[in-house]
Write a protein that holds these residues in place. Sequence first.
Motif, PDB file in Angstrom:
ATOM      1  N   ARG A 164       0.809  -1.230   0.000  1.00  0.00           N
ATOM      2  CA  ARG A 164       0.000   0.000   0.000  1.00  0.00           C
ATOM      3  C   ARG A 164       0.841   1.279   0.000  1.00  0.00           C
ATOM      4  N   ARG A 210       1.365   6.753  -6.838  1.00  0.00           N
ATOM      5  CA  ARG A 210       0.256   7.649  -7.202  1.00  0.00           C
ATOM      6  C   ARG A 210       0.680   9.109  -7.066  1.00  0.00           C
ATOM      7  N   ASP A 232       0.856   4.130  -2.894  1.00  0.00           N
ATOM      8  CA  ASP A 232       0.529   5.534  -2.630  1.00  0.00           C
ATOM      9  C   ASP A 232       1.652   6.472  -3.077  1.00  0.00           C
TER      10      ASP A 232
END
Length: 141
Positions: free
Chosen positions: A117, A124, A121
Motif C-alpha cells: 500500500r 500515485r 501511494d
Amino acid sequence: MAPTTDKPSVLFVCVHNAGRSQMAAGFLSALSGGAVEVRSAGSMPADQVNPVAVAAMAEVGVDIAAEQPKILTIEAVQASDVVVTMGCGDACPYFPGKRYEDWKLEDPAGQGIESVRPIRDEIRSRIVTLLDELGVPAVGA
C-alpha cells in the motif's frame, strides 16, 4: 516512426514489469483520462502481474488485473517522450533527447498488501506530479 498523436507518451520500466511499473501505468491511464499514451515493460518480464499489486490497485479503484508483463523493446523506448525506470539498471536502453527519470521505489515482489500500500501511494503521488509536469490535468485526483 513518430507517433501519429500529439499526446505525451510515458514508458514505465522495471525488471519484471509485474509490480511497480504496472501500478504506475495503471495510475497514469486512470488519472490522465486517456490524455497520455501509457506503456510499461520489463527487462526480464515475469509470468504474471503481482497479485498483491493487483489487489492494492483494486482498493483504489484501478483495475490492472488484465495486464500482462511485456518485454522491454528499443521501439517502446524510441516511441516514448518520458522513460521512467524503477530499478532496471543497465538493462534500460538510453537514447539522447528522451526525458529519463529513475524512481527509487521498494519492490513489492513477495510482500504482503500492508507493505505494498505505501509503495502504491508513493507511485500515485509521483504520477500526479508527472501529470502536472506534462501539463495534463489529473482526473479524479
